[in-house]
Design a protein around this motif. Sequence first.
Motif, mmCIF file in Angstrom:
data_model
loop_
_atom_site.group_PDB
_atom_site.id
_atom_site.type_symbol
_atom_site.label_atom_id
_atom_site.label_comp_id
_atom_site.label_asym_id
_atom_site.label_seq_id
_atom_site.Cartn_x
_atom_site.Cartn_y
_atom_site.Cartn_z
ATOM 1 N N ASP A 354 26.939 -1.668 40.905
ATOM 2 C CA ASP A 354 27.068 -1.780 39.451
ATOM 3 C C ASP A 354 25.831 -1.238 38.750
ATOM 4 N N LYS A 355 24.656 -1.524 39.311
ATOM 5 C CA LYS A 355 23.438 -0.986 38.716
ATOM 6 C C LYS A 355 23.388 0.532 38.875
ATOM 7 N N ALA A 356 23.894 1.031 39.995
ATOM 8 C CA ALA A 356 23.940 2.483 40.197
ATOM 9 C C ALA A 356 24.833 3.127 39.141
ATOM 10 N N LEU A 357 25.960 2.502 38.862
ATOM 11 C CA LEU A 357 26.879 3.014 37.846
ATOM 12 C C LEU A 357 26.211 2.997 36.480
ATOM 13 N N ALA A 358 25.507 1.910 36.175
ATOM 14 C CA ALA A 358 24.830 1.797 34.885
ATOM 15 C C ALA A 358 23.682 2.787 34.756
ATOM 16 N N ALA A 359 23.102 3.191 35.878
ATOM 17 C CA ALA A 359 21.966 4.112 35.843
ATOM 18 C C ALA A 359 22.390 5.553 35.580
ATOM 19 N N LEU A 360 23.686 5.851 35.697
ATOM 20 C CA LEU A 360 24.166 7.182 35.338
ATOM 21 C C LEU A 360 23.998 7.374 33.838
ATOM 22 N N PRO A 361 23.763 8.599 33.380
ATOM 23 C CA PRO A 361 23.561 8.807 31.936
ATOM 24 C C PRO A 361 24.817 8.451 31.153
ATOM 25 N N PRO A 362 24.660 7.996 29.922
ATOM 26 C CA PRO A 362 25.825 7.574 29.131
ATOM 27 C C PRO A 362 26.853 8.672 28.919
ATOM 28 N N ASP A 363 26.410 9.942 28.939
ATOM 29 C CA ASP A 363 27.339 11.044 28.680
ATOM 30 C C ASP A 363 27.845 11.694 29.963
ATOM 31 N N ILE A 364 27.812 10.975 31.072
ATOM 32 C CA ILE A 364 28.204 11.548 32.360
ATOM 33 C C ILE A 364 29.659 12.030 32.353
ATOM 34 N N ALA A 365 30.492 11.444 31.517
ATOM 35 C CA ALA A 365 31.908 11.834 31.484
ATOM 36 C C ALA A 365 32.103 13.241 30.940
#
Length: 925
Positions: A354-365
């Motif tokens: 979950d922390k790894a997912l949160a560490a991705l940049p907000p605009d990763i999509a």
Amino acid sequence: MKIARSLFGFAPVTLAVTLVLTGCADKDPQKMVDSAQQYLDKKDNAAAIIQLKNALQENPNLAQARFLLGKALSLNGDPVGGKAELRKARDLGFASEQVTPLLVRSMLALGEYKQVTTDFDKVELATPEATADLKTLLAIAWRQQGKQEGFEASLQQALAAKSDHAPALIEQARFKGAQRDFEGAIAVLDKVLAAAPKNEEALKLKGDIFLYSKRDVKDALALFRDASEANPQFADARAAIVRVLLSQGQLDLASTELDALAKIAKGTPQTLYLQTLLAFQKKDYPAARDFSQQMLKIAPNSPTALEMAGATELQLNSMVQAEAYLTRAVAAAPQLKIARRALVLTLLRTGQTDKALAALPPDIATNNSDPALLSVAGQVHMVKGELELAQSFFARASKLDPNDPAKQTSLAVSQLMSGKTELAMESLQDIAASDKGVVADMALINAHLRRKDVDKALAAIDDLEKKRANDPMPLLLRGRALLVRDDRAGARKALERALEISPTYMAATTALATLDVADGKAQEAQKRFEGVVQREPKNAQAFMALAEIKAKNGAPKAEVLDAIRKAIDAAPTEKLPRLMLVEYLLQQKDNAAALSNAQTAVSAIPDTPELLDVLGRAQAANGENNQAMSSFNKMAGLMPQSPLPHVRMATVHAVMKDLAAAEQSLRKALDIQPNLLVAQRGLAELAIQAKKPADALAVSKTVQKQRPKEAVGFLLEGDVQAATKNWSGAVAAYSAGLKAAPSTELAIKLHTVQGLAGKAADADRTAAEWIKSHPDDAGFRLFLGDRALGVNKLQDAQRHYERVVELQPKNGLALNNLAWVAGKLGRVDAVSIAERAVATAPNQPAFLDTLAMLLSEKGEHAKALDIQKKVVAAQPNSPAFKLNLAKIHVAAGDKATARVLLDELEAMGAKFGGQNEVAAVKKSL
């Protein structure tokens, strides 16, 4: 004699040097300062430093000596010493116009960007030259923090103070380069060089632009060498040469140039950084660690120093230290791509999914600038078991060839604004996330699992295990693969082995807990996380998982909040626990508490897009629409390439009945991401509200063109037709969708509109055909059961629910509804079915409510009351549960208690839609 003469002969030379550096034994400190100034003019910084230290021995309070010593130390590559002396000079009252720019420059060299803007943004200096200098340095500090608005404002102030200020013009050129206006950037630099042909900064930046915009390595190197010749002490030019050679893999030549750099700037952050980088590329990680630690001693808060230290620790499998360094690096400089990738990989390898997912940049999509980061994102979603989402990231990454010169140029140019060191970092081969063999393995495993080819997936996992012998991740993937073939025992065994390798690997613990819940052992799942937090009271992720499972099990609100708050206490600087708290309070409709906690979160962790998002939503939920717009605007400033802030603003505009502004915001979102479904749906809804169904249909046709093999475009078209009660049009759209991309949702909607159109026979035919072609579709069966229940066709509802339970024995919703129908039909097993439903989610209020009512009907009122009181305690704001509690009291003969409850419900008036039933129960008393 010769020996004696030779020994004696050295004395005059030594004495001469001593006399030169001590002013012929003259101890007048002012003369020493004047001498030092002459050395500085000759760029002999070392001699100047000696003279100034001698002067300060005679007079420690000589402000000019402190100032010049700070300047000399900074020029000699010692920003720490320079900063200390310049502060002393300032405290001794030395002219602010001279000391402030140099002090700020030394702080920038140490990476103290935020401190610079905090301390000096409002400082005003008396002379145009000093003002221009300070404002230029502030622009650099804003740029390094990614604050575009502050950068542009400070740069404009610098040029307003002095239009020909060379450092400001150089920053203007850097900005133009970052905007891909290369000719404009070069024109500005040529203007600087026309006035000062040997301006080393201008020559260096021009070389950067030649290198990163034109891939002209030859001319770039020539410009870097010109800059170095213009000022042999200009370490940045020599460093640029080293970076180019490192990026080309010419490690021997780079080493030679680096030795030359070390002679003029030994032990400086930049030199140590390049020494770290060279050791890293040579895979000499112990040496890289040594250099990175030296960097951190000099500049403990430098983002790039932290980045390199973290990447090195990752390679040495020192995960705790790697996470600490990389977290600080990303927090200080979110644009550092390698730091972010390395952080995500570190969190992934330690099971903190979950922390790894949160560490991705907000605009990763939507951001396709970094294929390596997209591959890492694919790995994160794969470990979470989200195979389709993982595949989408792997596919996007595969389309972006990181070795394509054009794409390399784009990546490098995007970092021109980041300054000197980051430019080199982005142009080098991936050093933190380029485990290409593992990435390929992960993508291959994911592809096999999507096709449910378990044997091939397991074979690929075998290969991965050989590369990662002591890594629990391959065992986690093995567990997931075995679950695809429903080998639950094998999956459990693999996951338990993962925990043997790493007892704190949360991804495996979470997967085992998910298995527990699926097997109807929700309490066992909860105990797993309770065990983790007992062993690790600072494990925020475990507390969050515990809160999540408590919420799913219908635990009292206070218990869920307690677990989330303990997660916050364990990690007060982490955004995830704070996000979870606000989201949970919004779900619970506790809007005031959500707003209060969102404000606290933003105060604790400012400039975080996700926290600004929940703050804006909490403000909107409390009717504070203007404040919500302000929050979403700040969010947009932090996420200029993300459509989400504009979607949020559109929602607020719609609530405020400003449909034109809502449409404008949605179109801004679509400018950023043209196929964004939520924005397209929003435009269609606005068109319906504006009585423009043709515009709404046009949107649906666009979606169908963009996604010809997906159901979503046909769903949108059918929804638009249904919204205007054009039932035949809706039937046609949903039918076309079923032919193009069959889905349960399309089948359900087609069946629904056929019924609304009065074509019951067509609806029955649709249901029969879908069931025949999709006999195992539990979702459609559940829908049919609910439809039958809605029209009181209990036998039909029973038949459909029983089929769902046959397909999914642990489907709590189907069991609950079947129990209710069984009770109405007088079946003796109604209570036992309800108990099975409760076993799937022991604290689910709706399931407990059904069980309590069925027990009461059997005359077991005491047991029913005990259960229903717990339901009401868990959901005190649910009047339906309170009404059922009153009914049980009536059945138990306690009319007085029932009357109190009914009076409370009656007082709610129109807020509770069950007033007719309340009146009927009161009448029976």
